[in-house]
Design an enzyme around this catalytic site. Structure first.
Site, mmCIF file in Angstrom:
data_model
loop_
_atom_site.group_PDB
_atom_site.id
_atom_site.type_symbol
_atom_site.label_atom_id
_atom_site.label_comp_id
_atom_site.label_asym_id
_atom_site.label_seq_id
_atom_site.Cartn_x
_atom_site.Cartn_y
_atom_site.Cartn_z
ATOM 1 N N GLN A 288 0.848 -1.201 0.000
ATOM 2 C CA GLN A 288 0.000 0.000 0.000
ATOM 3 C C GLN A 288 0.880 1.246 0.000
ATOM 4 O O GLN A 288 1.800 1.359 0.805
ATOM 5 C CB GLN A 288 -0.918 0.007 1.228
ATOM 6 N N CYS A 410 -10.358 -1.826 -3.966
ATOM 7 C CA CYS A 410 -9.800 -0.579 -4.501
ATOM 8 C C CYS A 410 -10.642 -0.080 -5.674
ATOM 9 O O CYS A 410 -10.316 0.930 -6.288
ATOM 10 C CB CYS A 410 -8.344 -0.778 -4.926
#
Length: 456
Positions: A288, A410
């Site tokens: 991330q 996402c």
């Protein structure tokens, strides 16, 4: 008069849909206007015209929003990286919250607790990785190093004052650009398939300060990088430079990949700390890109799972095993499955680094591997790429009959499609929460907690 492709029209933006797509109407026809915000009046050129909709590109904002602010970055508006730096952060969060909810409504998914969106702890200088590209703004122009220019396929604008990374990134970029401008080495031209300089990839661990610099070139020129290495070493860092790499990439695609890796200085990885655990991040491994945001995101996942001391947790699309390892100290067993072999090796290494003996990581296509797993999960964590969960894998997720599923997405568009399938097969959506990992951009993460109906 019917709307025509190539023509310009004055449009009032009335609604917004993910990802930051303004909606206007012209004589009843729905028009999608990228980065249009409700309340704006724009002049847009029509790029696509279909029977049921059209798409337009903003040429000029005729009437703007009263709450607009001045963007911090001087390249804002020209750079294709950020979309909303000129919108107050609270308003950005409001827009993202609205976009998520609208997708759920359109998918007829309701009856859940829709929690307030969580903002990123940092609005600026939040990224732990940046991939800059060598190029020029106009063909034959001065060498630039930065991001793709807004609305241009090949034009590159220098990101020497980029505000979503910290000072170390900017100093490395400027030193690199100045050096290679002086050396007059050609950048790689993807259509001509010739040139030397491709990318500069910088990773910096937010919580440990470790910095890794990776220069990506083709093998078309044999250039000695000793002088460049010394220049990068001589920078006055806020963090701690641990490695300088040279990656050879002769691939025809625009994606950064490694044909050969040379370590010019130090080592080829950084260590990041997240929620008390250590993670080794290699040059091309997925992690991330907002460390402080990731801590918040994974805390939400842990909270959605709840008590897990006697539970077996499946972490599907586990990458380098970050989420699985963060829940592992509280779980009985964690099994992670991931397609990319290198990521699985990193996951195993990270588990050793953290003295976690209850984690098992399997490399392979989830749709195949999931058939062979003998254990029964009490919790399944889904964290797929943008296209969502593979339909075959989703079939097996349902067959496992796990009492709890936590879906980390996402892409809320593919998320709602997968959720419809889960709901049709006996699951109930309990709660939904957005998490903004990417301030000033259209992107947003969404965490969804589901329970099997018969366990409620």
């Amino acid at each position: 008069m019917a709307m025509r492709k190539g023509k310009e029209y004055e449009l009032n933006i009335e609604e917004i849909e993910f990802p930051s797509m303004g909606i206007a109407y012209h004589e009843g026809l729905k028009v999608y206007v990228k980065h249009g915000i409700p309340g704006q009046k724009v002049l847009a050129r029509i790029t696509t015209k279909k029977k049921d909709h059209a798409k337009g590109k903003i040429i000029e904002v005729l009437e703007d929003l009263p709450y607009k602010i001045e963007a911090k970055c001087p390249a804002f508006g020209q750079c294709g990286g950020c979309a909303h730096q000129d919108i107050p952060y609270e308003k950005q969060l409001e827009i993202k919250q609205h976009e998520i909810l609208e997708l759920f409504k359109k998918a007829n998914l309701d009856g859940f607790d829709f929690l307030p969106i969580e903002g990123s702890p940092k609005q600026y200088e939040y990224r732990n990785k940046m991939e800059f590209t060598f190029g020029d703004l106009k063909k034959g122009g001065e060498l630039n190093l930065g991001m793709h220019a807004k609305g241009m396929s090949f034009g590159i604008i220098s990101a020497d004052e980029c505000k979503i990374v910290d000072e170390d990134y900017r100093n490395i970029l400027n030193a690199t650009l100045n050096y290679f401008r002086e050396k007059q080495l050609p950048h790689y031209r993807i259509m001509a398939r010739e040139g030397y300089l491709r990318n500069l990839v910088i990773r910096k661990a937010e919580n440990t300060g470790e910095v890794l610099v990776n220069l990506v070139t083709t093998s078309q020129i044999d250039f000695n990088l000793d002088e460049y290495t010394e220049i990068i070493k001589s920078i006055n860092y806020k963090g701690n430079l641990v490695g300088i790499l040279h990656t050879i990439n002769d691939s025809l695609s625009d994606v950064v990949q490694c044909d050969k890796l040379n370590i010019l200085y130090g080592r080829d990885y950084i260590i990041e700390d997240l929620l008390g655990l250590k993670f080794k991040i290699t040059p091309l491994s997925f992690f991330q890109t907002n460390s402080k945001g990731a801590e918040k995101l994974y805390s939400i996942v842990r909270d959605f799972i709840g008590e897990s001391k006697s539970k077996t947790v499946f972490d599907l699309y586990c990458g380098t095993g970050t989420i699985g390892q963060i829940v592992a100290p509280e779980a009985k067993k964690v099994i992670g499955i991931e397609l990319i072999e290198e990521a699985v090796e990193s996951a195993r290494e990270n588990a050793k680094l953290n003295n976690l003996n209850n984690c098992e990581f399997i490399a392979g296509d989830i749709a195949q591997v999931i058939k062979e797993v003998k254990q029964k999960p009490d919790v399944i964590i889904l964290d797929p790429p943008r296209p969502g969960v593979h339909p075959k894998a989703l079939e097996y997720v349902i067959k496992f009959d796990s009492p709890t599923i936590v879906y980390v997405s996402c892409n809320p568009k593919t998320l709602v499609e997968d959720l419809k399938v889960l709901v049709e097969n006996g699951y109930v959506i309990e709660k939904v929460k957005g998490m903004d990992m990417f301030p000033s951009t259209p992107h947003v993460e969404t965490v969804v907690g589901l329970r099997r109906k018969d366990t409620l």
